[in-house]
Design an enzyme around this catalytic site. Structure first.
Site, mmCIF file in Angstrom:
data_model
loop_
_atom_site.group_PDB
_atom_site.id
_atom_site.type_symbol
_atom_site.label_atom_id
_atom_site.label_comp_id
_atom_site.label_asym_id
_atom_site.label_seq_id
_atom_site.Cartn_x
_atom_site.Cartn_y
_atom_site.Cartn_z
ATOM 1 N N LYS A 159 9.082 12.947 15.054
ATOM 2 C CA LYS A 159 8.552 11.880 15.898
ATOM 3 C C LYS A 159 7.401 12.424 16.713
ATOM 4 O O LYS A 159 7.426 13.588 17.133
ATOM 5 C CB LYS A 159 9.631 11.342 16.850
ATOM 6 C CG LYS A 159 9.086 10.315 17.856
ATOM 7 C CD LYS A 159 10.141 9.846 18.851
ATOM 8 C CE LYS A 159 9.516 8.896 19.869
ATOM 9 N NZ LYS A 159 10.506 8.380 20.846
ATOM 10 N N GLU A 211 11.986 3.239 33.034
ATOM 11 C CA GLU A 211 12.757 4.366 32.480
ATOM 12 C C GLU A 211 13.070 5.419 33.533
ATOM 13 O O GLU A 211 12.175 6.026 34.130
ATOM 14 C CB GLU A 211 11.981 5.009 31.324
ATOM 15 C CG GLU A 211 12.758 6.093 30.612
ATOM 16 C CD GLU A 211 12.131 6.521 29.293
ATOM 17 O OE1 GLU A 211 12.708 7.375 28.616
ATOM 18 O OE2 GLU A 211 11.055 5.984 28.949
ATOM 19 N N GLU A 255 14.818 6.713 15.976
ATOM 20 C CA GLU A 255 13.952 7.181 17.056
ATOM 21 C C GLU A 255 14.756 7.367 18.335
ATOM 22 O O GLU A 255 14.586 8.365 19.067
ATOM 23 C CB GLU A 255 12.822 6.169 17.282
ATOM 24 C CG GLU A 255 11.884 6.556 18.414
ATOM 25 C CD GLU A 255 10.834 5.499 18.716
ATOM 26 O OE1 GLU A 255 10.186 5.616 19.773
ATOM 27 O OE2 GLU A 255 10.681 4.557 17.913
ATOM 28 N N GLU A 391 2.539 -2.975 19.811
ATOM 29 C CA GLU A 391 3.488 -2.522 20.838
ATOM 30 C C GLU A 391 2.746 -2.010 22.072
ATOM 31 O O GLU A 391 3.123 -2.334 23.203
ATOM 32 C CB GLU A 391 4.395 -1.434 20.271
ATOM 33 C CG GLU A 391 5.402 -0.900 21.282
ATOM 34 C CD GLU A 391 6.366 0.100 20.674
ATOM 35 O OE1 GLU A 391 6.723 1.070 21.379
ATOM 36 O OE2 GLU A 391 6.770 -0.081 19.509
#
Length: 415
Positions: A159, A211, A255, A391
């Site tokens: 990733k 987050e 992911e 996104e």
């Protein structure tokens, strides 16, 4: 504005003689209402700090024992000045200096800040046609995704996070922008960090991050990584379908698992207990659905500071990639700009080690005559360049919408 929670005055924002104990609630009914330019603020659902001035600055890089230096500074400050916090931001790159400081004055409250009403930003020509410089341009961002996928297919990466930025020539009223962010996402980690007093440029780092990198209260810690995302829809049925698809997406679940496994591995040596849910849940923001996992732990040593723990996690695969070093190298080679404080950490820590550190996303760097907004997307096998561009466009809407510039995200999201 503040909720109904009781205020605890740590160091008054006005001369002490004007604020006796009985007058604190009357004099400071709301931290946001007393916010003014060049102050700093951090607000979550649990706590809020409002700070003014700089008592001590700490501009050391995280690679240069930043955690140890912060602990020593906070111990010194506690002995001389009381329990003032260390607050500010740490950049994405470990070799760049952090922008951390102990404020000269600070007020603390339990509970989050509340907005003071619907503020309007950027009136007139700035709202209609600002000059925008995308770095990288949308077409280049898609090529960066393609090159990232080549590296993943070659086996060197699993990733990597690719990001982009928009530099917008417009004046931004920071206090009003704070009000908008708090109104739009009251459960987010909302921050406005004035960087000039901490040895940085004359700029404010402002944002509304969904987050949580790390919070600590006594021996208990929480980390809430997000990875795997999809833009929301204004149509309720379509929005629900997207959320359900995200929970079933093999690509996004892969992911997410990379991030959670890495976070758990980094925290486990510090913890005598660590709870990691077997499957993610959904977290909604006004613009995005995210896969979310709340990791809870109990520390072996309750004196371990929240900043030390946050730095042990940083950068997680949610903002960098996996494995970390090959992903970081791909970012340096492909992205085309210096992230600076974007995708670093922002928050606070006190002399007992308690604190909160959010991931520095959904943010902007506001300077005198311009603002730079940022967004990124995690690239894994199965990612599609066009979808990843979409996104990032959706994520840019958090800040651009609060600035009254939602149309900029759409116009700059086309190759």
């Amino acid at each position: 504005m503040m909720g109904e929670a009781k205020l605890t005055l740590v160091a008054p924002l006005e001369p002490a003689a004007s604020l006796d104990a009985a007058a604190v609630e009357t004099a400071l009914p709301a931290l946001l209402s007393s916010y003014r330019p060049h102050d700093s603020l951090f607000s979550s659902v649990q706590t809020q700090w409002h700070a003014r001035g700089v008592l001590h600055a700490l501009a050391r890089a995280s690679d240069d024992d930043l955690a140890g230096a912060s602990e020593r500074l906070l111990a010194q400050v506690a002995a001389e000045n009381g329990r003032l916090p260390l607050l500010g931001a740490v950049p994405f790159e470990g070799g760049q200096p952090a922008r951390l400081w102990v404020p000269a004055q600070a007020a603390f409250a339990a509970g989050r800040a509340r907005h003071g009403g619907a503020a309007q930003l950027l009136p007139g020509d700035a709202r209609s046609a600002p000059q925008v410089e995308p770095v990288p341009a949308p077409a280049q961002f898609k090529r960066n995704v393609e090159r990232s996928l080549d590296r993943i297919h070659d086996g060197g990466l699993r990733k990597v996070v690719m990001s982009r930025s928009l530099r917008i020539a417009a004046k931004v009223d920071v206090p009003q922008l704070l009000g908008q962010l708090l109104a739009r996402a009251p459960s987010a980690y909302t921050f406005a960090m004035d960087l000039a007093g901490a040895g940085g440029s004359a700029a404010c780092l402002i944002g509304s991050s969904p987050e949580l990198l790390l919070s600590k209260r006594g021996a208990r810690i929480v980390s809430n990584p997000l990875a795997g995302s999809i833009p929301r829809s204004a149509d309720p049925a379509e929005d629900r379908r997207r959320a359900e698809d995200l929970l079933r997406s093999a690509k996004d679940l892969h992911e997410h698992a990379l991030v959670i496994d890495d976070v758990a591995a980094a925290l486990r040596p510090f913890c005598r207990e660590l709870h990691v849910p077997a499957a993610p849940s959904l977290l909604a923001t006004p613009t995005m659905w995210h896969l979310s996992t709340r990791v809870d732990g109990v520390l072996r040593d309750p004196a371990t500071s929240s900043l030390r723990l946050a730095l042990a996690l940083h950068p997680t695969p949610a903002v960098c990639g996996y494995p970390t070093e090959p992903a970081r190298q791909a970012i340096r080679e492909l992205e085309g700009y210096d992230r600076g404080l974007f995708t670093g950490l922002v928050g606070w820590c006190d002399s007992e080690g308690d604190g909160e550190w959010a991931v520095t996303i959904r943010c902007a760097l506001v300077e005198e005559d311009c603002a730079t907004v940022f967004a990124g997307a995690g690239i894994v096998a199965g990612s599609q360049p066009e979808a990843e561009l979409a996104e990032t466009t959706a994520k840019l809407r958090t800040m651009l919408g609060a600035m009254g510039l939602s149309h900029v995200a759409e116009s700059e999201g086309r190759a």
